[in-house]
Scaffold this active site. Sequence first.
Site, PDB file in Angstrom:
ATOM      1  N   HIS A 233       0.831  -1.211   0.000  1.00 27.44           N
ATOM      2  CA  HIS A 233       0.000   0.000   0.000  1.00 27.44           C
ATOM      3  C   HIS A 233       0.862   1.258   0.000  1.00 27.44           C
ATOM      4  CE1 HIS A 233      -3.678   2.299   1.334  1.00 27.44           C
ATOM      5  NE2 HIS A 233      -2.723   3.119   1.761  1.00 27.44           N
ATOM      6  N   GLU A 234       1.787   1.335   0.944  1.00 30.05           N
ATOM      7  CA  GLU A 234       2.613   2.545   1.040  1.00 30.05           C
ATOM      8  C   GLU A 234       3.523   2.694  -0.179  1.00 30.05           C
ATOM      9  OE1 GLU A 234       1.745   4.685   3.063  1.00 30.05           O
ATOM     10  OE2 GLU A 234       0.518   3.389   4.346  1.00 30.05           O
TER      11      GLU A 234
ATOM     12  N   HIS B 177       3.349   6.855  -6.881  1.00 29.57           N
ATOM     13  CA  HIS B 177       2.572   8.003  -7.348  1.00 29.57           C
ATOM     14  C   HIS B 177       3.430   9.273  -7.341  1.00 29.57           C
ATOM     15  CE1 HIS B 177      -1.733   9.955  -7.131  1.00 29.57           C
ATOM     16  NE2 HIS B 177      -1.174  10.068  -8.313  1.00 29.57           N
TER      17      HIS B 177
END
Length: 696
Positions: free
Chosen positions: A481-482, A488
Site C-alpha cells: 500500500h505505502e 505516485h
Amino acid sequence: MPDNPFLDPSFQIRWSALTPEFIAPGIETALAEAQAAVEAIATRELAGLTFENTFLALEHATEPLTVAWGRVTHLQSVADTPALREAHNAMLPRVSAFLAGIALNAPLWARLKAFAESPVARAVTGIHRRFMEETVKDFRQAGADLPADQRARLEALQSELAQVTQKYSEQVLDSTNAWQLLVPEADEARLAGLPAHAKAAARRSAEAKGLAGWRFTLHMPSQEPFMTYLEEDALRREMWTAATQVGARDPHDNTGLILRILELRAEKAALLGKPHFADLTLERRMAGSGRRAFDFMHDIQQRAAPAFAQECRELEEFKAQQTGGTVTRLAPWEVIYWAEKLRRARYAFDEEALRPYFPMTGVIAGMFELVSRIFGLRVVERAVGAGVEVWHPEVKYYDLFDHAGRHLGSFFADWYPRESKRGGAWMNYLLTGGPQPDGTRKPHLGLICGNMTPPVPGPTGKAADAKPALLTHREVETVFHEFGHLLHHLLGEVEIKSMNGVNVAWDFVELPSQIMENWTWERESLDLFARHHETGASIPDAIFAKLVAAKNFRSAAATMRQVAFAKMDLLLHMRTAEFVGLKDVEPAVRAAIADCLIPTEPPTPTVVKRFNHIFSDPVGYAAGYYSYKWAEVLDADAFTRFKREGIFSAQVGAEFVANILSRGNSADPAELYRGFMGRDPDLNALLQRCGLAPAA
C-alpha cells in the site's frame, strides 16, 4: 551550500546535521525569504502581469520553506525528542500563520485575479491553465474574497488549529508510550496461546528496559498478537482497557482538544459561507459534498448490514458452543480472540502459519520484481555511507530507474517501531523533481514508514545471527500500500511541483496505494516473493487455498468498522453544533454510530480520543475518512483490467502509469480514471471482492 542544513537544497540530505538548534534560525530565514517573494508578487504593477511573474512565481515562492519545514515535521514523526518537539512547536504557529495567510493576502489576490481575468490569460494552456484555475479556486475556497476583518480571523483560526491538532497528536503518542504491561518470570504460564515471535519480542522489549519477564506495549506489533491469541481473559482485558484510554486520561486527555478543533473548523466553514466543515473540505473532491459522502457510506452500510448481523450472531453462538455457555454478547476484549478461533475452526487456517513465508527482505525484493514486470521499473538499494545518510540505522535507501535507465527518483524506507516514532504507516515526499523548463527531468525524493514486526536479534546481538522480520499477510498488504503511494510521487511527470504525485483530491489519492494490495492475494505474484525464510519453498497449495477461502471471513464486520469511522468523522463535521456543547463527545458519538458497531458488553468506546487521522492535522482526513472506501471502489474496479488482461500485463501497467501514476493533479480525477478504464467506476466490483454481492 547553506550553513543551515535545513535550507540545504541538495538531493542528499545531511540527516546527522539536522539538529534542533538549527530549526529556528533555518525556518526563520526560509520564512523571511518566502515572505519577500510573496511581497514581490503582491506589489507588481498591474500593467505588467504575466503567468510567470504571478502564478508561477507564487509556486516557487514557498518551495524552500515547505521543503525545510517538511524535514522538521518528518523528523518529529520518526525521531521525536523533547528538544526537537520544543523547536518544532515554537515555529509551528509562525509557519502555519504564514502559509494560511497567503490566500488571505489581499494585494497578492488582486494580482492573481487580475491576471486570471485578463485577455492574455486565455492563451495559457495545458498544465499551466489547470494550475491557474486550481490556484484561483484554492484562494477563493480559503477566503481570499472575505473582508479584511474576517480574513484576519481566518488566519488566527488556522494558526490555532495547527497548534491544537499538533497537541492532540503528541498526546496520542505520549499516552501510547506511557503504558506497559509486564508479565514476570514466575507468571510465564499466563502467556499461553501467544505466538513464539510475539513472546520473544516481549522478552526483548523487557530486556531493553532493564526488566525481567515479558513487556507488552500498545504499539501494534505487540498489541495485535496479544489481543488475538492470548488465552487469559484478564490480561486481554487489561490491554484492551489501556488501549481505549489512549488520549482519554490525564495527563494526555484529548477531550477538550477535540471540542476546540471542532469549534475552530466549524467557525472556519461558517466564515467561508459553508454550512459545515465537511462541505468546505469536500467541495473540490470527488464526492463534492458531505451529504454525498455520507450517503455513499450509508449505502455501503445498508448493503453490509444483513451479513454484519449474521457475523455478530455467529460469533456469539460459536463462543457459547465452545464454552458450553449461553449465547450472550461478547466482551469487547474477546471479539478478536474468538473471531480468530472461529476462523481457525472454519478454515483450519492460522495466519501465523504464513509468517515464515513473508520475511521482510523477501517481501521487498518481490515487490520490486513485481513493479519491474508491470511498470518497467528497477529498484536498487544503495549502501548507507557512500554519500547517503539516514535518520536511523534501520533505515534503507533506494534508487528507482525506468526501463531506459533514467533515474526517476530515490526513497528511504523505515519499517520498524520505535518509541520516538509515531504509530501507523505512511508515505511522504521530501523533494519534488519532474520535468524542468529546459526539457530535462529531475528525480524525486520520498519516503515510506511503518511499524511492522521487527527482526529478532540472535544470541550474540549481532545482525549476522538475527532472525529475519517475519510479517503477517496484513503487514505485507501495508508494505505494498505505502509503496503504491510512493510510486505516485516518484513517477510523477507534472512540471508544476504542487500538482505532482499525491497532491490530488483526497478521495482519489488512495487508488494508487490500494490497487497494489491486490497483488498480495494473487498466486502468481505471491510466488515471486512468498518464500519460506529457511527452506525457500513457496506457500503450499493447501495454505494458499485456506488464505483465499478465509479472505472474506467477517468481511462485513471489517466493512462496518470502516463505515463507523467514516460516519463518525462526517457526523462530527456536519452536525458539529450537536457535539461542541457537550463536556465529552464520546457518549454522543457512540450513540450516533451504534448501529455500525459490534454489540458487546460492556459497549466498546469509539476511537475519537485517539483518532489521529481526523484530529492530528488542521485538515488531513477530517471529513475525509470515507476516502478509503471511495478509493476501494476505484481500486477494485481498476484491478479488474489486470485480472482480465493479465496481472503482470506490461501494457495495462503502462496505461496505469500514463493515466494515473504520472499525471498527479494535471486533470480532474474522474477524467484520469476514465482514461484508464474507459468508463466511470462500478461499485459492484468492490462488493463482489468483499463477498457482499454475488460474483458476476
